[in-house]
Design an enzyme around this catalytic site. Structure first.
Site, PDB file in Angstrom:
ATOM      1  CE  LYS A 168      97.051  -0.857  -3.749  1.00 37.64           C
ATOM      2  NZ  LYS A 168      96.430  -1.047  -5.046  1.00 37.64           N
ATOM      3  CE  LYS A 221      94.697   3.694  -5.040  1.00 34.86           C
ATOM      4  NZ  LYS A 221      95.762   3.371  -5.978  1.00 34.86           N
ATOM      5  CD  GLU A 274      93.281   0.997  -3.177  1.00 38.83           C
ATOM      6  OE1 GLU A 274      94.464   0.628  -3.242  1.00 38.83           O
ATOM      7  OE2 GLU A 274      92.514   0.988  -4.150  1.00 38.83           O
TER       8      GLU A 274
HETATM    9  C1  5MM Z   1      96.119  -0.969 -10.427  1.00 37.21           C
HETATM   10  O1  5MM Z   1      95.154  -1.769  -9.764  1.00 37.21           O
HETATM   11  C2  5MM Z   1      95.478  -2.050  -8.400  1.00 37.21           C
HETATM   12  C3  5MM Z   1      95.646  -3.480  -8.151  1.00 37.21           C
HETATM   13  O2  5MM Z   1      94.434  -4.149  -8.218  1.00 37.21           O
HETATM   14  P1  5MM Z   1      94.432  -5.765  -8.195  1.00 37.21           P
HETATM   15  O3  5MM Z   1      95.251  -6.234  -7.023  1.00 37.21           O
HETATM   16  O4  5MM Z   1      92.989  -6.069  -8.095  1.00 37.21           O
HETATM   17  O5  5MM Z   1      95.037  -6.209  -9.471  1.00 37.21           O
HETATM   18  C4  5MM Z   1      94.394  -1.403  -7.522  1.00 37.21           C
HETATM   19  O6  5MM Z   1      94.563  -1.663  -6.149  1.00 37.21           O
HETATM   20  C5  5MM Z   1      94.504   0.053  -7.729  1.00 37.21           C
HETATM   21  O7  5MM Z   1      95.703   0.523  -7.152  1.00 37.21           O
HETATM   22  C6  5MM Z   1      93.348   0.824  -7.141  1.00 37.21           C
HETATM   23  O8  5MM Z   1      92.158   0.109  -7.137  1.00 37.21           O
HETATM   24  C7  5MM Z   1      93.177   2.068  -7.966  1.00 37.21           C
HETATM   25  O9  5MM Z   1      93.045   1.683  -9.302  1.00 37.21           O
HETATM   26  P2  5MM Z   1      91.872   2.310 -10.150  1.00 37.21           P
HETATM   27  O10 5MM Z   1      91.971   1.641 -11.484  1.00 37.21           O
HETATM   28  O11 5MM Z   1      90.606   1.998  -9.418  1.00 37.21           O
HETATM   29  O12 5MM Z   1      92.204   3.774 -10.190  1.00 37.21           O
END
Ligand code: 5MM
Length: 341
Positions: free
Chosen positions: A135, A221, A176
């Site tokens: 991802k 995503k 994403e």
């Molecule tokens: C779990 O959070 C992921 C990592 O974020 P950081 O690198 O900012 O710590 C993030 O990429 C996440 O996979 C997506 O944003 C989806 O998470 P949410 O909480 O928005 O469902």
């Protein structure tokens, strides 16, 4: 080695979705601080072990978990490798490979995701450890001056280079591009989000095609089309579902096997309701499911608080959210199911 398309199809199998457990160290530290815990390696392990050992929910409804490098290599308290725990639940391990979003040079408030340097050998290594997918998250911010075309293009270009490198290594790229709902100032309308999401998706797929990415061997995503979290008007569930589906239909080729949404700061129930309403529309060319972080974990994290005696309740809360979203991925969730539980 399974084909990229076969892995992608498994990740979006009916009634299943992805758990995003790839919080970077600063993010998990923020989540733990909210429940009064420091972010130590042991607590991060205990927390993720609590989730991965919710065996029935994982086995029945989670197709893949996005891990950090630390978690991919980590072992549970009894010495079992996390990878073995996941394999036991028939869950595909995935890996977050971006190095985070940093201020975009020459831009006011935009971000560009870094991590392409050295990515090719890292992916070969992750594949040898059993990672089936990866991802990379690009962040697009809405304000009175952003996003700029340059900001969208730079992030789309990075996503495409990442995706092609993944496919070379036999790893399915989860692409994403997140148009933030909870960025600053976050007061934009749903119409503005729709416009920016459309331009972002258009640019991302243009770059993916230019890079030679096989669209049948990737997943998207995206964010849902929402009003900013500080917008005075809150659109109804049906409006979010309709606008999101229309935007995707206009810009996401049918060759993409599946779309697994991020939750983006929505409440747990909103994220479920929106996904279910989209699936209830039916007749779509791709499977629609979840790849949620916060909307799967919020309740469990608050109940857990780092204490062994709370483990079961936290796992039950996580399992409940997983089941609700599994129903939503089939368009079968109803609010009374949540209330009853
Ligand atoms: C779990 O959070 C992921 C990592 O974020 P950081 O690198 O900012 O710590 C993030 O990429 C996440 O996979 C997506 O944003 C989806 O998470 P949410 O909480 O928005 O469902």
């Amino acid at each position: 080695m399974a084909s990229l398309n076969a892995i992608a199809q498994r990740l979006v199998e009916p009634g299943k979705g992805i758990l995003a457990a790839d919080e970077s160290e600063p993010t998990i530290a923020k989540r733990f601080a909210a429940i009064g815990l420091p972010s130590t390696e042991q607590l991060r392990r205990d927390y993720r072990e609590m989730l991965f050992r919710a065996r029935d929910a994982m086995r029945e409804h989670i197709s893949g978990v996005i891990l950090t490098e630390e978690t991919l290599l980590q072992h549970a308290a009894d010495g079992t490798a996390f990878r073995a725990l996941l394999a036991d639940c028939d869950v595909i391990p995935g890996i977050k490979v971006d190095r985070g979003a940093f201020p975009m040079p020459g831009s006011d408030g935009e971000k560009i995701t870094e991590g392409l340097d050295g990515l090719r050998p890292r992916l070969v290594h992750y594949a040898s450890l059993g990672a089936g997918f990866a991802k990379w998250r690009g962040v697009i911010t809405i304000s009175s001056t952003t996003p700029t075309r340059n900001g969208i293009r730079a992030n789309a270009h990075a996503l495409a280079r990442y995706a092609m490198l993944c496919q070379e290594a036999g790893i399915v790229p989860v692409v994403e591009p997140e148009v933030l709902a909870d960025g600053e100032p976050g007061d934009h309308s749903i119409a503005r989000c729709e416009e920016v999401t459309a331009e972002t998706l258009e640019t991302v797929f243009k770059e993916l095609r230019l890079a030679g990415v096989d669209l049948s061997g990737m997943l998207l995503k995206p964010n849902m089309v929402l009003a900013g979290t500080r917008c005075a008007e809150k659109p109804a569930v049906e409006e979010v579902a309709r606008r999101t589906v229309d935007t995707l239909l206009g810009h996401v080729p049918a060759a993409v096997p599946g779309i697994a949404f991020l939750s983006g700061g929505q409440s747990d129930e909103e994220a479920t309701a929106h996904l279910s309403a989209m699936n209830a529309i039916g007749g779509l060319p791709w499977r629609l499911t979840f790849s949620y972080g916060r909307a799967l974990q919020n309740a469990a994290l608050v109940l857990w608080k780092g204490r062994a005696e709370n483990l079961k309740r936290a796992q039950d809360a996580f399992a409940h959210r997983v089941r609700m979203n599994a129903l939503a991925s089939l368009g079968q969730w109803q609010p009374d199911l949540d209330v009853a539980a």
